[in-house]
Design a protein around this motif. Sequence first.
Motif, short mmCIF file in Angstrom:
data_model
loop_
_atom_site.label_atom_id
_atom_site.label_comp_id
_atom_site.label_asym_id
_atom_site.label_seq_id
_atom_site.Cartn_x
_atom_site.Cartn_y
_atom_site.Cartn_z
N THR A 83 3.37 0.90 -9.24
CA THR A 83 4.38 0.62 -8.21
C THR A 83 5.26 1.84 -8.00
O THR A 83 5.62 2.19 -6.86
CB THR A 83 5.23 -0.59 -8.61
N GLU A 84 5.61 2.50 -9.08
CA GLU A 84 6.47 3.69 -8.99
C GLU A 84 5.76 4.81 -8.22
O GLU A 84 6.39 5.51 -7.42
CB GLU A 84 6.85 4.18 -10.40
N GLN A 85 4.47 4.98 -8.45
CA GLN A 85 3.73 6.03 -7.74
C GLN A 85 3.66 5.72 -6.25
O GLN A 85 3.83 6.61 -5.41
CB GLN A 85 2.32 6.16 -8.32
N ILE A 86 3.40 4.47 -5.91
CA ILE A 86 3.32 4.08 -4.51
C ILE A 86 4.68 4.25 -3.83
O ILE A 86 4.77 4.70 -2.68
CB ILE A 86 2.80 2.64 -4.37
N ASP A 87 5.75 3.90 -4.54
CA ASP A 87 7.10 4.12 -4.00
C ASP A 87 7.33 5.60 -3.73
O ASP A 87 7.97 5.98 -2.73
CB ASP A 87 8.16 3.61 -4.98
N SER A 88 6.81 6.45 -4.61
CA SER A 88 6.95 7.90 -4.44
C SER A 88 6.17 8.38 -3.22
O SER A 88 6.66 9.22 -2.45
CB SER A 88 6.46 8.62 -5.70
N GLU A 100 -5.88 3.36 5.49
CA GLU A 100 -6.18 2.98 4.11
C GLU A 100 -4.89 2.97 3.30
O GLU A 100 -4.15 3.96 3.29
CB GLU A 100 -7.17 3.98 3.50
N ALA A 101 -4.62 1.85 2.65
CA ALA A 101 -3.43 1.75 1.80
C ALA A 101 -3.78 2.20 0.39
O ALA A 101 -4.95 2.22 -0.01
CB ALA A 101 -2.91 0.32 1.80
N TYR A 102 -2.77 2.57 -0.38
CA TYR A 102 -2.99 2.97 -1.77
C TYR A 102 -3.45 1.78 -2.60
O TYR A 102 -2.91 0.67 -2.49
CB TYR A 102 -1.72 3.56 -2.35
N ASP A 103 -4.45 2.00 -3.42
CA ASP A 103 -5.04 0.96 -4.26
C ASP A 103 -4.07 0.63 -5.39
O ASP A 103 -3.75 1.48 -6.23
CB ASP A 103 -6.37 1.45 -4.83
N THR A 104 -3.60 -0.62 -5.44
CA THR A 104 -2.64 -1.03 -6.46
C THR A 104 -3.26 -1.07 -7.86
O THR A 104 -2.54 -1.10 -8.86
CB THR A 104 -2.05 -2.40 -6.13
N ASP A 105 -4.60 -1.09 -7.92
CA ASP A 105 -5.26 -1.04 -9.23
C ASP A 105 -5.32 0.39 -9.77
O ASP A 105 -5.48 0.61 -10.97
CB ASP A 105 -6.69 -1.60 -9.14
N LYS A 106 -5.19 1.34 -8.87
CA LYS A 106 -5.29 2.75 -9.26
C LYS A 106 -3.92 3.40 -9.44
O LYS A 106 -3.76 4.31 -10.25
CB LYS A 106 -6.10 3.51 -8.21
N ARG A 145 6.38 -1.03 1.59
CA ARG A 145 6.03 -0.14 0.49
C ARG A 145 4.69 -0.53 -0.13
O ARG A 145 3.90 0.33 -0.51
CB ARG A 145 7.11 -0.18 -0.59
N ALA A 146 4.46 -1.84 -0.22
CA ALA A 146 3.23 -2.33 -0.86
C ALA A 146 1.98 -1.92 -0.10
O ALA A 146 0.89 -1.84 -0.68
CB ALA A 146 3.29 -3.84 -1.00
N VAL A 147 2.10 -1.65 1.20
CA VAL A 147 0.93 -1.27 2.01
C VAL A 147 1.11 0.14 2.58
O VAL A 147 0.64 0.44 3.68
CB VAL A 147 0.68 -2.29 3.15
N THR A 148 1.76 1.00 1.83
CA THR A 148 1.96 2.38 2.25
C THR A 148 0.62 3.04 2.57
O THR A 148 -0.33 2.96 1.80
CB THR A 148 2.67 3.19 1.15
N GLU A 154 13.28 -7.43 1.65
CA GLU A 154 11.92 -7.96 1.60
C GLU A 154 11.00 -7.20 2.55
O GLU A 154 9.83 -6.95 2.24
CB GLU A 154 11.93 -9.45 1.94
N LYS A 155 11.53 -6.81 3.71
CA LYS A 155 10.75 -6.02 4.67
C LYS A 155 10.38 -4.67 4.05
O LYS A 155 9.24 -4.21 4.16
CB LYS A 155 11.54 -5.81 5.95
N MET A 156 11.34 -4.04 3.39
CA MET A 156 11.08 -2.76 2.73
C MET A 156 10.01 -2.91 1.65
O MET A 156 9.10 -2.08 1.54
CB MET A 156 12.37 -2.23 2.10
N GLN A 157 10.09 -3.97 0.88
CA GLN A 157 9.12 -4.19 -0.20
C GLN A 157 7.72 -4.43 0.36
O GLN A 157 6.73 -3.93 -0.19
CB GLN A 157 9.58 -5.37 -1.05
#
Length: 375
Positions: A233-238, A224-230, A33-36, A27-30
């Motif tokens: 999830t796979e791209q942000i993980d990358s 600045e975190a990556y925009d989840t609308d743009k 990742r969500a706020v990379t 859960e910590k990893m997730q």
Amino acid sequence: MLVSIPANAQRRKKAPQLTPEQQEHLEKMQRMRAVTQKIMFIDSLVIDKDSFLHAYNLSPECGMLSTYNNYFKSKRQPNGYVYVPEIGKQCFFSQENNEGIINLYSSERIGNKWTRPTRLRGLNDNRQFCRSNFPYMMGDGQTLYFAAEGDEGLGGYDIYVTRYDEENNRFLTPENIGMPFNSEANDYMYVVDEYDSLGWFATDRNQAADKVCIYTFVPPTVREAYDTDKYTTEQIDSFAAISRIANTWDDPTELGKALERLRNASMRKTQKATGRELLFVVNDNVTYSKLSEFRAPGNQKRYKSLTTLQNRYHALTATLARVRNYYATASADERQELADEIISSEQKSYELHREIIALEKEIRNQEITFLNQSH
């Protein structure tokens, strides 16, 4: 006679049950990742782990990095690292005790000797870290980056940031800087050169046991975190895993500027290593490459002053460029404040440039006069 068992009745292999600790780690990893953080990486270099500091092209104004044993001429701390600011009156370093615990310390230079090490208060008071290492103090003298290993991280060394609380004479609770800088591998030696507007950090993710990868990046002015609308999830993980640095090149202009700064930093280091300290054109027939070549009285001191002015000018123009870029996306209230800052910085930049031109002219004229008189 064999009996056919229906597919839906066949025994299915169950997914392994996670322990509470494993579930918490997942859960910590997730969450991280969500706020990379959105970072532009401009270069990467795989190098021997024992000599990784050679990949850091810090400007002289940012101080120096060293191993403990090399700097203090010792053999007692093979795992220790040292950061010394430009002035050289204080240093930050790590030491390992008899229990195998590594903590961070500071010391001050009095004359030719260093004072007794003082442990940095606030960083590991609750022993949440078994190892705290790889210190780097920013130019403000308050913001400290370091790497630490403990239960609060993602695995191995993680990079943390803290600030010095002058009122209470201690550092604030360290914060994990998150992804893409941290991973389940060892991530450490986070450094930002404010003069060249470049940053570096080391990681052994996806590397052989004796290798480490040094990433060079452009330090952002704001987080600045990556925009989840743009991005998916796979791209942000990358992005979090730094799978491919070219995927972070979303601004060709800024990329070109950053690469030019990196080339200049590398050239400066090469010149220093080869004994070529500088490049100053006196006239069509005379060019100096060492400080000792200046012969006119006072010119060596003047050239040092010139270098200081030039570094201040480059740092100011780099900061000004970042502020201008941020201005385009700022709110109305932020724009008013930024506008004042931009105007003030532009005026300072103009004044610095005039000082540089005038001092270059004075040095050149003094040197030409001396050379003419010598002949």
